[in-house]
Scaffold this active site. Structure first.
Site, mmCIF file in Angstrom:
data_model
loop_
_atom_site.group_PDB
_atom_site.id
_atom_site.type_symbol
_atom_site.label_atom_id
_atom_site.label_comp_id
_atom_site.label_asym_id
_atom_site.label_seq_id
_atom_site.Cartn_x
_atom_site.Cartn_y
_atom_site.Cartn_z
ATOM 1 N N GLU A 298 37.573 47.775 18.386
ATOM 2 C CA GLU A 298 37.600 49.191 18.051
ATOM 3 C C GLU A 298 38.532 49.460 16.866
ATOM 4 O OE1 GLU A 298 37.440 49.040 22.657
ATOM 5 O OE2 GLU A 298 38.062 47.759 20.991
ATOM 6 N N TRP B 146 24.863 4.942 26.554
ATOM 7 C CA TRP B 146 24.152 6.076 25.968
ATOM 8 C C TRP B 146 22.763 6.233 26.577
ATOM 9 C CZ3 TRP B 146 27.015 9.441 23.707
ATOM 10 C CH2 TRP B 146 28.178 9.036 23.050
ATOM 11 N N THR C 273 35.186 7.469 34.997
ATOM 12 C CA THR C 273 34.616 7.770 33.679
ATOM 13 C C THR C 273 35.626 7.496 32.576
ATOM 14 O OG1 THR C 273 33.138 9.437 34.602
ATOM 15 C CG2 THR C 273 33.605 9.591 32.245
ATOM 16 N N ARG D 118 33.898 16.400 17.535
ATOM 17 C CA ARG D 118 33.873 15.569 16.324
ATOM 18 C C ARG D 118 32.575 15.707 15.529
ATOM 19 N NH1 ARG D 118 34.986 12.697 20.535
ATOM 20 N NH2 ARG D 118 33.169 11.338 20.426
ATOM 21 N N GLY E 289 32.569 11.562 36.335
ATOM 22 C CA GLY E 289 31.309 10.993 36.772
ATOM 23 C C GLY E 289 30.739 11.584 38.042
ATOM 24 N N LEU F 245 33.110 13.118 40.903
ATOM 25 C CA LEU F 245 33.736 14.383 40.530
ATOM 26 C C LEU F 245 32.704 15.509 40.496
ATOM 27 C CD1 LEU F 245 36.260 15.911 39.561
ATOM 28 C CD2 LEU F 245 35.655 15.245 37.225
ATOM 29 N N LEU F 246 31.563 15.257 39.860
ATOM 30 C CA LEU F 246 30.503 16.262 39.810
ATOM 31 C C LEU F 246 30.052 16.660 41.217
ATOM 32 C CD1 LEU F 246 28.437 14.688 36.917
ATOM 33 C CD2 LEU F 246 29.403 16.996 36.856
ATOM 34 N N GLN F 247 29.858 15.666 42.082
ATOM 35 C CA GLN F 247 29.379 15.955 43.431
ATOM 36 C C GLN F 247 30.398 16.765 44.222
ATOM 37 O OE1 GLN F 247 26.079 14.701 44.309
ATOM 38 N NE2 GLN F 247 26.400 16.475 45.649
#
Length: 351
Positions: A53, A178, A204, A215, A292, A295-297
């Site tokens: 504003e 990858w 991981t 990057r 990995g 952790l995700l689960q």
């Protein structure tokens, strides 16, 4: 699209320019209209600096027109003194007669107080113009203030047959396996640049030696975070290169070493919730959980997530580390080069 929606749409475009620069503040855009002509525009450009504003009012070349104008803004004007004075006071001072607001501010210091101040000054206020779009723009900010935790994005890449990685021993550590291509990599780095923090687990960090920095595009690095219960990770890993602030959640100590902070947590209790509580205290609005599997689960099992971004590459592994157990049936789909990106929003958030 009616007239109010047209100008609010312009506010949304302006607000988006603040992405990556305003956290923990919200992205906000503002336009000032006189006789169906925009005479001023502004957006919140950087945390701690002038609000949208203020920038819009400053951009008006003929200030005398403000008393005959309408101010459009994506989020309720603030009513408190923070790093800058209240925007609602400025609007009253400039005698702007009408204000159109996208959505009410969830922050307790505002939360309707700005609107109340405007109305008490005799200003005509219109609410909830493109409300859903304005809330979506600041989904991180709304989640932070309504749930007292960051907005959580789960992200992983998996093969056609549902694996995150091949089985590897220490001789194969040091680089990721990858699964996806360069286009997906660019998208991931754009995601990092847009969010406040990123997290990986011990395995991981050990196997992939990730930098967790930006990057491949322009933008700031997120706050890096890693779980390391027994502090067994090598200090030679890129996470400990001191280039970017890094948090290490562990069971042994609280300590600060340069750009690395060690935080003691209880691994016998809800680990994701302890992490999120600390991030809330640090004013971190968003978190990418990049893996990995374990952790995700853990975030999935505790229903502590808002969005999942799952990349599926063209490769198959046949065996290896399985992807998390996750329902992708309601995902939106997008082709990223030769890969598929599926995005799911959590419609059943329990925390």
């Amino acid at each position: 699209m009616n007239t109010d929606e047209k100008y609010m749409q312009r506010c949304l475009v302006l607000a988006q320019k603040g992405a990556g620069s305003v956290s923990p503040n919200p992205m906000v855009g503002c336009v000032i209209v006189h006789n169906n002509t925009i005479i001023g525009e502004g957006y919140h450009e950087r945390c701690g600096e002038a609000h949208a504003e203020v920038n819009a009012v400053r951009s008006v070349t003929n200030p005398e027109l403000l008393t005959e104008s309408t101010l459009y803004v994506t989020l309720e004007p603030c009513a408190h003194f923070g790093k800058t004075p209240p925007c609602s006071d400025l609007i009253v001072e400039k005698k702007i007669p009408k204000v159109v607001i996208g959505t009410i501010d969830p922050f307790a210091e505002v939360a309707g107080k700005g609107i109340e101040k405007l109305k008490k000054a005799g200003i005509e206020v219109t609410l909830d113009v493109l409300r859903d779009e304005c809330r979506e723009l600041n989904k991180r900010f709304f989640t932070f203030h309504q749930k007292q935790r960051p907005y959580i994005i789960l992200k992983w890449a998996q093969t056609q047959d549902g694996f995150l990685d091949v089985d590897r021993d220490s001789a194969d550590f040091g680089e990721p396996t990858w699964i996806t291509g360069k286009e997906a990599l660019l998208r991931v780095h754009q995601l990092r640049a847009a969010e406040d923090a990123i997290m990986v687990g011990t395995h991981t960090a050990e196997k992939d030696d990730p930098s967790l920095t930006v990057r491949h595009c322009d933008g700031k690095n997120p706050l890096r975070m890693v779980l390391d219960r027994e502090l067994r990770l090598s200090q030679n890993l890129k996470l400990f290169d001191q280039s970017t602030p890094t948090l290490v959640f562990n069971a042994l100590k609280n300590e600060v070493q340069g750009n690395t902070e060690y935080h003691l947590i209880d691994f016998q209790k809800n680990v994701p919730l302890q992490v999120l509580n600390l991030l809330y205290r640090k004013n971190i609005l968003s978190l990418i959980v990049e893996g990995g599997r374990q952790l995700l689960q853990s975030f999935i099992d505790h229903n502590l997530w808002d969005e999942a971004q799952v990349y599926t590459g063209a490769k198959t592994f046949g065996a290896g580390v399985p992807a998390p157990l996750f329902d992708l049936r309601n995902a939106t789909k997008e082709s990223i080069g030769n890969d598929l990106l599926q995005v799911v929003r959590n419609r059943d958030q329990g925390s």
